[in-house]
Design an enzyme around this catalytic site. Sequence first.
Site, PDB file in Angstrom:
ATOM      1  N   ASP A 170      -2.805  12.352  -2.729  1.00  0.00           N
ATOM      2  CA  ASP A 170      -2.958  13.799  -2.919  1.00  0.00           C
ATOM      3  C   ASP A 170      -3.315  14.065  -4.381  1.00  0.00           C
ATOM      4  OD1 ASP A 170      -2.068  14.061  -0.246  1.00  0.00           O
ATOM      5  OD2 ASP A 170       0.000  13.860  -0.925  1.00  0.00           O
ATOM      6  N   LYS A 213      -4.145  21.570  -9.216  1.00  0.00           N
ATOM      7  CA  LYS A 213      -3.743  22.593 -10.207  1.00  0.00           C
ATOM      8  C   LYS A 213      -2.988  21.930 -11.363  1.00  0.00           C
ATOM      9  CE  LYS A 213      -3.273  26.397  -6.987  1.00  0.00           C
ATOM     10  NZ  LYS A 213      -2.353  27.151  -6.152  1.00  0.00           N
ATOM     11  N   ASP A 231       4.674   5.135   3.830  1.00  0.00           N
ATOM     12  CA  ASP A 231       4.200   6.522   3.887  1.00  0.00           C
ATOM     13  C   ASP A 231       5.396   7.418   4.179  1.00  0.00           C
ATOM     14  OD1 ASP A 231       1.116   7.735   4.156  1.00  0.00           O
ATOM     15  OD2 ASP A 231       2.701   9.055   4.911  1.00  0.00           O
ATOM     16  N   GLU A 266       0.863  -1.190   0.000  1.00  0.00           N
ATOM     17  CA  GLU A 266       0.000   0.000   0.000  1.00  0.00           C
ATOM     18  C   GLU A 266       0.896   1.236   0.000  1.00  0.00           C
ATOM     19  OE1 GLU A 266      -3.065   0.570   3.005  1.00  0.00           O
ATOM     20  OE2 GLU A 266      -3.653   2.463   2.042  1.00  0.00           O
ATOM     21  N   ASP A 309     -11.545  10.412  -4.179  1.00  0.00           N
ATOM     22  CA  ASP A 309     -12.783  11.203  -4.153  1.00  0.00           C
ATOM     23  C   ASP A 309     -12.740  12.269  -5.243  1.00  0.00           C
ATOM     24  OD1 ASP A 309     -10.602  12.433  -2.611  1.00  0.00           O
ATOM     25  OD2 ASP A 309     -11.984  14.119  -2.557  1.00  0.00           O
ATOM     26  N   GLU A 368       9.486   6.824   0.608  1.00  0.00           N
ATOM     27  CA  GLU A 368       8.881   7.419  -0.582  1.00  0.00           C
ATOM     28  C   GLU A 368       8.731   6.283  -1.602  1.00  0.00           C
ATOM     29  OE1 GLU A 368       8.153   9.012  -4.237  1.00  0.00           O
ATOM     30  OE2 GLU A 368      10.114   8.103  -3.902  1.00  0.00           O
TER      31      GLU A 368
HETATM   32  C1  LIG Z   1      -4.348  11.936   1.524  1.00  0.00           C
HETATM   33  S1  LIG Z   1      -3.374  10.785   2.430  1.00  0.00           S
HETATM   34  C2  LIG Z   1      -4.295   9.255   2.296  1.00  0.00           C
HETATM   35  C3  LIG Z   1      -3.894   8.261   3.345  1.00  0.00           C
HETATM   36  C4  LIG Z   1      -4.625   6.911   3.301  1.00  0.00           C
HETATM   37  N1  LIG Z   1      -4.380   6.230   2.039  1.00  0.00           N
HETATM   38  C5  LIG Z   1      -6.103   7.057   3.546  1.00  0.00           C
HETATM   39  O1  LIG Z   1      -6.894   6.714   2.633  1.00  0.00           O
HETATM   40  O2  LIG Z   1      -6.476   7.488   4.646  1.00  0.00           O
HETATM   41  C6  LIG Z   1      -2.028  10.500   1.313  1.00  0.00           C
HETATM   42  C7  LIG Z   1      -0.840   9.864   1.996  1.00  0.00           C
HETATM   43  O3  LIG Z   1       0.141   9.541   1.015  1.00  0.00           O
HETATM   44  C8  LIG Z   1       1.420   9.821   1.541  1.00  0.00           C
HETATM   45  N2  LIG Z   1       2.298  10.026   0.370  1.00  0.00           N
HETATM   46  C9  LIG Z   1       2.250  11.042  -0.532  1.00  0.00           C
HETATM   47  N3  LIG Z   1       3.166  10.887  -1.494  1.00  0.00           N
HETATM   48  C10 LIG Z   1       3.828   9.721  -1.201  1.00  0.00           C
HETATM   49  C11 LIG Z   1       4.913   9.020  -1.813  1.00  0.00           C
HETATM   50  N4  LIG Z   1       5.485   9.487  -2.929  1.00  0.00           N
HETATM   51  N5  LIG Z   1       5.351   7.882  -1.247  1.00  0.00           N
HETATM   52  C12 LIG Z   1       4.778   7.410  -0.106  1.00  0.00           C
HETATM   53  N6  LIG Z   1       3.741   8.033   0.522  1.00  0.00           N
HETATM   54  C13 LIG Z   1       3.274   9.167  -0.015  1.00  0.00           C
HETATM   55  C14 LIG Z   1       1.209  11.044   2.408  1.00  0.00           C
HETATM   56  O4  LIG Z   1       2.208  11.192   3.392  1.00  0.00           O
HETATM   57  C15 LIG Z   1      -0.165  10.760   3.022  1.00  0.00           C
HETATM   58  O5  LIG Z   1      -0.090  10.086   4.260  1.00  0.00           O
END
Ligand SMILES: C[S@@+](CC[C@H](N)C(=O)[O-])C[C@H]1O[C@@H](n2cnc3c(N)ncnc32)[C@H](O)[C@@H]1O
Length: 194
Positions: free
Chosen positions: A109, A113, A59, A34, A145, A86
Amino acid sequence: MSLQEALERRAGRVAALREACAPIFGRSKSVTLEIGCGKGHYLSSYAARFPEETCVGIDLISKRVEDGRRRAKNRNAGNAFFVKAEAMEFLEAMPAGARLEKIFIFFPDPWPKEKHHKRRLIRGEFLDYIRQFCSVGCKMYFRTDHAEYFEWAKAEIAKNSSWELSEETELPHEEVSQFQRILPVFSTLVAVAS
Ligand SMILES: C[S@@+](CC[C@H](N)C(=O)[O-])C[C@H]1O[C@@H](n2cnc3c(N)ncnc32)[C@H](O)[C@@H]1O
């Protein structure tokens, strides 16, 4: 920081990850991953249901990774591992022969934009790169979403020769993630490594 320094730091992070993840891949060379697992709501629940699988949640945020570990412990999911990493660096740190069997990406995320679309996780470059680590038939489950990101991701997958869009839209397991709780209207797609 110079480009050279940035590259050296990245190489250091990848080497440290490779060492930290060796026990996970020592357990199994096939893992369920995940990406952006947040606080581990989904993966800890999934791993408890499928104890035969080795599950890894990554994460960027340490606190979320710690929460994931705590949730997995509370669910007695000893097959769930949470790692601060990452996505591209984690893939690079995977040992030779290791394979992704399933990939979950939920509520990443959306970078709404247009000038930021290149930061979106699901994009051609990422699809090509991650495919190298997947078994044929590996399924990538994507949920968001954000309607525009959903259509954009669908188009990126449709034009990528390494992945096929499936007609399926069901996850193998349902558990409400932290973001799903606050964003109850969403769409799901499934892409299959071809
Ligand atoms: C909007 S949150 C969603 C978290 C979870 N999937 C949920 O549905 O509750 C997005 C997560 O992705 C992580 N994230 C963003 N870019 C990432 C990357 N390149 N590698 C690993 N994690 C990442 C962020 O730190 C954040 O915790």
